[in-house]
Scaffold this motif. Structure first.
Motif, PDB file in Angstrom:
ATOM      1  N   ARG A  18      67.633  12.001 -61.084  1.00  0.00           N
ATOM      2  CA  ARG A  18      68.773  11.236 -61.590  1.00  0.00           C
ATOM      3  C   ARG A  18      69.958  12.153 -61.814  1.00  0.00           C
ATOM      4  N   CYS A  19      71.147  11.596 -61.603  1.00  0.00           N
ATOM      5  CA  CYS A  19      72.355  12.306 -61.989  1.00  0.00           C
ATOM      6  C   CYS A  19      72.281  12.538 -63.495  1.00  0.00           C
ATOM      7  N   GLU A  20      72.527  13.746 -63.913  1.00  0.00           N
ATOM      8  CA  GLU A  20      72.391  14.061 -65.335  1.00  0.00           C
ATOM      9  C   GLU A  20      73.611  13.632 -66.149  1.00  0.00           C
ATOM     10  N   TYR A  21      74.624  13.087 -65.482  1.00  0.00           N
ATOM     11  CA  TYR A  21      75.814  12.587 -66.189  1.00  0.00           C
ATOM     12  C   TYR A  21      75.760  11.054 -66.284  1.00  0.00           C
ATOM     13  N   CYS A  22      75.735  10.377 -65.139  1.00  0.00           N
ATOM     14  CA  CYS A  22      75.767   8.902 -65.168  1.00  0.00           C
ATOM     15  C   CYS A  22      74.375   8.285 -65.161  1.00  0.00           C
ATOM     16  N   ARG A  23      73.325   9.116 -64.936  1.00  0.00           N
ATOM     17  CA  ARG A  23      71.911   8.707 -64.965  1.00  0.00           C
ATOM     18  C   ARG A  23      71.513   7.853 -63.748  1.00  0.00           C
ATOM     19  N   ALA A  55      73.620  16.227 -59.972  1.00  0.00           N
ATOM     20  CA  ALA A  55      74.744  15.311 -60.174  1.00  0.00           C
ATOM     21  C   ALA A  55      75.004  14.489 -58.922  1.00  0.00           C
ATOM     22  N   CYS A  56      75.339  13.228 -59.130  1.00  0.00           N
ATOM     23  CA  CYS A  56      75.729  12.401 -57.993  1.00  0.00           C
ATOM     24  C   CYS A  56      77.083  12.914 -57.481  1.00  0.00           C
ATOM     25  N   PRO A  57      77.404  12.636 -56.226  1.00  0.00           N
ATOM     26  CA  PRO A  57      78.659  13.161 -55.685  1.00  0.00           C
ATOM     27  C   PRO A  57      79.877  12.737 -56.500  1.00  0.00           C
ATOM     28  N   ARG A  58      79.898  11.491 -56.966  1.00  0.00           N
ATOM     29  CA  ARG A  58      81.084  11.037 -57.703  1.00  0.00           C
ATOM     30  C   ARG A  58      81.257  11.796 -59.020  1.00  0.00           C
ATOM     31  N   CYS A  59      80.186  11.961 -59.776  1.00  0.00           N
ATOM     32  CA  CYS A  59      80.300  12.727 -61.028  1.00  0.00           C
ATOM     33  C   CYS A  59      80.707  14.164 -60.725  1.00  0.00           C
ATOM     34  N   ASN A  60      80.097  14.751 -59.708  1.00  0.00           N
ATOM     35  CA  ASN A  60      80.416  16.136 -59.380  1.00  0.00           C
ATOM     36  C   ASN A  60      81.884  16.272 -58.988  1.00  0.00           C
ATOM     37  N   ARG A 119      81.810  -0.125 -59.159  1.00  0.00           N
ATOM     38  CA  ARG A 119      80.705   0.167 -58.218  1.00  0.00           C
ATOM     39  C   ARG A 119      79.493   0.704 -58.963  1.00  0.00           C
ATOM     40  N   ARG A 120      79.724   1.474 -60.003  1.00  0.00           N
ATOM     41  CA  ARG A 120      78.598   2.009 -60.771  1.00  0.00           C
ATOM     42  C   ARG A 120      77.856   0.876 -61.475  1.00  0.00           C
ATOM     43  N   ILE A 121      78.601  -0.103 -61.972  1.00  0.00           N
ATOM     44  CA  ILE A 121      77.973  -1.272 -62.615  1.00  0.00           C
ATOM     45  C   ILE A 121      77.086  -1.998 -61.594  1.00  0.00           C
TER      46      ILE A 121
END
Ligand SMILES: [Zn+2]
Length: 138
Positions: A18-23, A55-60, A119-121
């Motif tokens: 999992r992305c450690e920011y947005c999960r 991290a997912c690309p968007r968070c990164n 999109r995250r929702i």
């Protein structure tokens, strides 16, 4: 000497994919998640596991090389959420499919990383179908 591949595997497994920011879970994403330097190399951060996050690309991309960002409430610079020292649940909680910040660090990080982009929702709604949302506590 640990190889970079082994470090990546370790960081990915530690994050339970999992992305450690947005999960967000990696399994439904087209893109491979990134190894992210919590303290960027440009700020003297090292490439050891204790300074790395999955991290997912968007968070990164949203985080970029920042270590602090403005708290939208006070305007003051505060540290970004640090998945190596901060507990996700200490700074955020879920409300339906939205990330609700609980602290200044949570507010600043949620705003800087756009954690509630439409999109995250939608992705969280899709994850629920596969029993991937809400995530277990890290
Ligand atoms: Zn993310």
């Amino acid at each position: 000497m640990t190889s970079w591949d082994a470090i990546q595997r370790q960081v990915r497994e530690r994050a339970a994919e999992r992305c450690e920011y947005c999960r967000m879970h990696e399994s439904l994403q087209g893109a491979t998640f990134h190894i992210e330097h919590v303290v960027p190399r440009s700020h003297g951060g090292n490439s050891r596991p204790e300074n790395l996050a999955w991290a997912c690309p968007r968070c990164n991309l949203c985080k970029s090389d920042r270590v602090e960002v403005p708290d939208p409430e006070s305007g003051k610079l505060v540290p970004l959420f640090n998945p190596r020292v901060d507990g996700w649940g200490d700074h955020f909680r879920w409300e339906d499919y939205r990330v609700v910040p609980l602290t200044a660090i949570g507010r600043a990080t949620a705003a800087a990383l756009d954690l509630n982009h439409p999109r995250r929702i939608r992705i969280r709604q899709a994850e629920e179908t596969f029993d991937l949302f809400p995530p277990d506590d890290p």
